[in-house]
Design a protein around this motif. Sequence first.
Motif, PDB file in Angstrom:
ATOM      1  N   ILE A  39       0.873  -1.178   0.000  1.00  0.00           N
ATOM      2  CA  ILE A  39       0.000   0.000   0.000  1.00  0.00           C
ATOM      3  C   ILE A  39       0.905   1.221   0.000  1.00  0.00           C
ATOM      4  CG2 ILE A  39      -1.649   1.350   1.356  1.00  0.00           C
ATOM      5  CD1 ILE A  39      -2.993  -1.176   2.220  1.00  0.00           C
ATOM      6  N   VAL A  40       0.772   2.025  -1.019  1.00  0.00           N
ATOM      7  CA  VAL A  40       1.634   3.199  -1.177  1.00  0.00           C
ATOM      8  C   VAL A  40       1.077   4.386  -0.396  1.00  0.00           C
ATOM      9  CG1 VAL A  40       2.642   4.797  -2.851  1.00  0.00           C
ATOM     10  CG2 VAL A  40       2.393   2.370  -3.421  1.00  0.00           C
ATOM     11  N   SER A  41      -0.233   4.577  -0.433  1.00  0.00           N
ATOM     12  CA  SER A  41      -0.870   5.637   0.364  1.00  0.00           C
ATOM     13  C   SER A  41      -2.279   5.196   0.749  1.00  0.00           C
ATOM     14  CB  SER A  41      -0.914   6.959  -0.404  1.00  0.00           C
ATOM     15  OG  SER A  41      -1.840   6.905  -1.466  1.00  0.00           O
ATOM     16  N   PHE A  42      -2.711   5.703   1.914  1.00  0.00           N
ATOM     17  CA  PHE A  42      -4.013   5.336   2.468  1.00  0.00           C
ATOM     18  C   PHE A  42      -4.575   6.593   3.116  1.00  0.00           C
ATOM     19  CE2 PHE A  42      -6.962   3.692   5.570  1.00  0.00           C
ATOM     20  CZ  PHE A  42      -7.446   2.488   5.047  1.00  0.00           C
ATOM     21  N   PRO A  77     -11.785   4.736   2.745  1.00  0.00           N
ATOM     22  CA  PRO A  77     -10.408   5.106   2.394  1.00  0.00           C
ATOM     23  C   PRO A  77     -10.181   5.200   0.883  1.00  0.00           C
ATOM     24  CG  PRO A  77     -10.499   2.792   2.946  1.00  0.00           C
ATOM     25  CD  PRO A  77     -11.887   3.330   3.162  1.00  0.00           C
ATOM     26  N   THR A  78      -9.255   6.081   0.523  1.00  0.00           N
ATOM     27  CA  THR A  78      -8.722   6.123  -0.836  1.00  0.00           C
ATOM     28  C   THR A  78      -7.348   5.468  -0.782  1.00  0.00           C
ATOM     29  OG1 THR A  78      -9.914   8.161  -1.353  1.00  0.00           O
ATOM     30  CG2 THR A  78      -8.015   7.607  -2.739  1.00  0.00           C
ATOM     31  N   ILE A  79      -7.173   4.387  -1.548  1.00  0.00           N
ATOM     32  CA  ILE A  79      -5.978   3.554  -1.410  1.00  0.00           C
ATOM     33  C   ILE A  79      -5.216   3.519  -2.744  1.00  0.00           C
ATOM     34  CG2 ILE A  79      -5.095   1.310  -0.697  1.00  0.00           C
ATOM     35  CD1 ILE A  79      -7.863   0.774   0.552  1.00  0.00           C
ATOM     36  N   VAL A  80      -3.924   3.732  -2.648  1.00  0.00           N
ATOM     37  CA  VAL A  80      -3.032   3.569  -3.806  1.00  0.00           C
ATOM     38  C   VAL A  80      -2.088   2.415  -3.490  1.00  0.00           C
ATOM     39  CG1 VAL A  80      -1.275   4.629  -5.265  1.00  0.00           C
ATOM     40  CG2 VAL A  80      -3.187   6.009  -4.405  1.00  0.00           C
ATOM     41  N   VAL A  81      -1.997   1.437  -4.421  1.00  0.00           N
ATOM     42  CA  VAL A  81      -1.142   0.275  -4.204  1.00  0.00           C
ATOM     43  C   VAL A  81      -0.054   0.215  -5.277  1.00  0.00           C
ATOM     44  CG1 VAL A  81      -2.958  -1.036  -3.066  1.00  0.00           C
ATOM     45  CG2 VAL A  81      -2.700  -1.207  -5.542  1.00  0.00           C
ATOM     46  N   SER A  88      -7.971  -5.568  -1.460  1.00  0.00           N
ATOM     47  CA  SER A  88      -9.307  -5.929  -0.986  1.00  0.00           C
ATOM     48  C   SER A  88      -9.351  -5.744   0.537  1.00  0.00           C
ATOM     49  CB  SER A  88      -9.613  -7.388  -1.322  1.00  0.00           C
ATOM     50  OG  SER A  88     -10.883  -7.759  -0.825  1.00  0.00           O
ATOM     51  N   PRO A  89     -10.391  -5.008   1.018  1.00  0.00           N
ATOM     52  CA  PRO A  89     -11.440  -4.263   0.324  1.00  0.00           C
ATOM     53  C   PRO A  89     -10.857  -3.182  -0.596  1.00  0.00           C
ATOM     54  CG  PRO A  89     -11.926  -4.459   2.673  1.00  0.00           C
ATOM     55  CD  PRO A  89     -10.517  -4.879   2.493  1.00  0.00           C
ATOM     56  N   ALA A  90     -11.605  -2.852  -1.611  1.00  0.00           N
ATOM     57  CA  ALA A  90     -11.110  -1.953  -2.634  1.00  0.00           C
ATOM     58  C   ALA A  90     -11.127  -0.503  -2.166  1.00  0.00           C
ATOM     59  CB  ALA A  90     -11.953  -2.097  -3.896  1.00  0.00           C
ATOM     60  N   SER A  91     -10.357   0.310  -2.825  1.00  0.00           N
ATOM     61  CA  SER A  91     -10.366   1.757  -2.578  1.00  0.00           C
ATOM     62  C   SER A  91     -11.770   2.309  -2.812  1.00  0.00           C
ATOM     63  CB  SER A  91      -9.372   2.445  -3.513  1.00  0.00           C
ATOM     64  OG  SER A  91      -9.410   3.840  -3.352  1.00  0.00           O
ATOM     65  N   GLY A  92     -12.221   3.172  -1.890  1.00  0.00           N
ATOM     66  CA  GLY A  92     -13.546   3.760  -2.016  1.00  0.00           C
ATOM     67  C   GLY A  92     -14.660   2.957  -1.378  1.00  0.00           C
ATOM     68  N   THR A 101      -9.880  -4.517  11.231  1.00  0.00           N
ATOM     69  CA  THR A 101     -10.129  -4.387   9.793  1.00  0.00           C
ATOM     70  C   THR A 101      -8.832  -4.648   9.037  1.00  0.00           C
ATOM     71  OG1 THR A 101     -11.965  -2.846  10.113  1.00  0.00           O
ATOM     72  CG2 THR A 101     -10.884  -2.854   7.959  1.00  0.00           C
ATOM     73  N   ARG A 102      -8.892  -5.574   8.091  1.00  0.00           N
ATOM     74  CA  ARG A 102      -7.701  -6.069   7.396  1.00  0.00           C
ATOM     75  C   ARG A 102      -7.785  -5.741   5.901  1.00  0.00           C
ATOM     76  NH1 ARG A 102      -4.479 -10.091   9.256  1.00  0.00           N
ATOM     77  NH2 ARG A 102      -6.088 -10.522  10.828  1.00  0.00           N
ATOM     78  N   PHE A 103      -6.660  -5.335   5.324  1.00  0.00           N
ATOM     79  CA  PHE A 103      -6.558  -5.103   3.878  1.00  0.00           C
ATOM     80  C   PHE A 103      -5.508  -6.061   3.311  1.00  0.00           C
ATOM     81  CE2 PHE A 103      -8.284  -1.224   5.545  1.00  0.00           C
ATOM     82  CZ  PHE A 103      -9.187  -0.807   4.587  1.00  0.00           C
ATOM     83  N   VAL A 104      -5.873  -6.715   2.205  1.00  0.00           N
ATOM     84  CA  VAL A 104      -4.976  -7.669   1.561  1.00  0.00           C
ATOM     85  C   VAL A 104      -4.618  -7.141   0.171  1.00  0.00           C
ATOM     86  CG1 VAL A 104      -4.658 -10.030   0.740  1.00  0.00           C
ATOM     87  CG2 VAL A 104      -5.990  -9.590   2.823  1.00  0.00           C
ATOM     88  N   VAL A 105      -3.319  -6.961  -0.071  1.00  0.00           N
ATOM     89  CA  VAL A 105      -2.828  -6.502  -1.370  1.00  0.00           C
ATOM     90  C   VAL A 105      -2.269  -7.713  -2.111  1.00  0.00           C
ATOM     91  CG1 VAL A 105      -1.285  -4.932  -2.601  1.00  0.00           C
ATOM     92  CG2 VAL A 105      -2.248  -4.270  -0.371  1.00  0.00           C
ATOM     93  N   THR A 106      -2.710  -7.892  -3.359  1.00  0.00           N
ATOM     94  CA  THR A 106      -2.247  -9.010  -4.182  1.00  0.00           C
ATOM     95  C   THR A 106      -1.453  -8.467  -5.358  1.00  0.00           C
ATOM     96  OG1 THR A 106      -4.213 -10.282  -3.569  1.00  0.00           O
ATOM     97  CG2 THR A 106      -2.952 -11.051  -5.473  1.00  0.00           C
ATOM     98  N   ALA A 107      -0.188  -8.909  -5.465  1.00  0.00           N
ATOM     99  CA  ALA A 107       0.675  -8.476  -6.565  1.00  0.00           C
ATOM    100  C   ALA A 107       0.286  -9.179  -7.856  1.00  0.00           C
ATOM    101  CB  ALA A 107       2.133  -8.760  -6.226  1.00  0.00           C
ATOM    102  N   GLN A 108       0.859  -8.712  -8.938  1.00  0.00           N
ATOM    103  CA  GLN A 108       0.563  -9.300 -10.248  1.00  0.00           C
ATOM    104  C   GLN A 108       0.949 -10.773 -10.294  1.00  0.00           C
ATOM    105  OE1 GLN A 108       2.897  -7.917 -13.581  1.00  0.00           O
ATOM    106  NE2 GLN A 108       1.144  -8.024 -14.968  1.00  0.00           N
TER     107      GLN A 108
END
Length: 325
Positions: A39-42, A77-81, A88-92, A101-108
Amino acid sequence: MNTIYKRFSTSPYYLLLFCFFSIFSSCKKEYEDFPYADIVSFTVKDADGNPLKAVIDEKNLTIYWPSGQAVPDNIIPTIVVSERANVSPASGQSVAFKETTRFVVTAQNGTTKEYLIKKVINQPLLKINISSGVLVYNTKNFVNRGSNINVTGDNIIANKEQTKAFLVNTANNTEKEVAIATITPIALSVTVDNNVPDGIYQLKIISGQRSVVLERSFGVANGRPSITPVELSAIKLTLKLGEEFVLNGANRIELVNKFSIRNAANKQIYDLIIKETKTGQLTLKVPDNLPTGNYDLYSYNYPAGEYYAAGPVSGTFDDAITIVN
């Protein structure tokens, strides 16, 4: 016999196609899927609509919530990854403003990374003391029902939606919310209503994310029995010997055990007869042998209670009472 040799010729089109597939195959092997899952910014908005940027570390999204603002149950939240990653959950999307509350970032390339919300409330400590309203009788602290406890201090949120008051029963730790009459950043006044049960209590104040249980404990009492001037003014100005009349009073008038009046002429005190007592009511009778004439003063007595000594109370009638045959 002559041998004929044919020269082999390659079309420029096929040669170009061959080169293209060679380059594509080479590129595919050289550039793998992106492995970045950060997550680059939150960013969220506070109660006033101002942006709040989270402090991001390897595991946490720390949000410093402003002092004096109500803390919401949910945030958007507005999230930049990282490039080519998703979250997930998605930005907005609205999420609970909780530390679970947990956020999961999935790389390519499928790599995942998890972040948890961490909220820090920028609210200073609540510093308060009882300034008045708690009385003392025979070394016992008490508060009369219907009266106010006044509290002074610092860092009180002057908003009745964010600041609440409770009476905590010291015997069983049950809490009863009581109304806040007035509130400022440095003071508040709490009303002890007539429905508070008997018991020993401590005052608890919750303001925003801060709470304080004040050490000073106190009992709850009804106060001394009393008859107000307004209630006394309901007595007829002229009474006959032997006449009965009812005196109504809201402040436990039924505990009055003696009611007397003074003859204006001879300055003698005479007792009226208490015929009956009911809750909020006293039935009195004028003695048959009471001297006729004008009576200008009154007095009444009541027995001692747990938090007060016995009466009497005396005063002057607004208009003299006349006793006739």
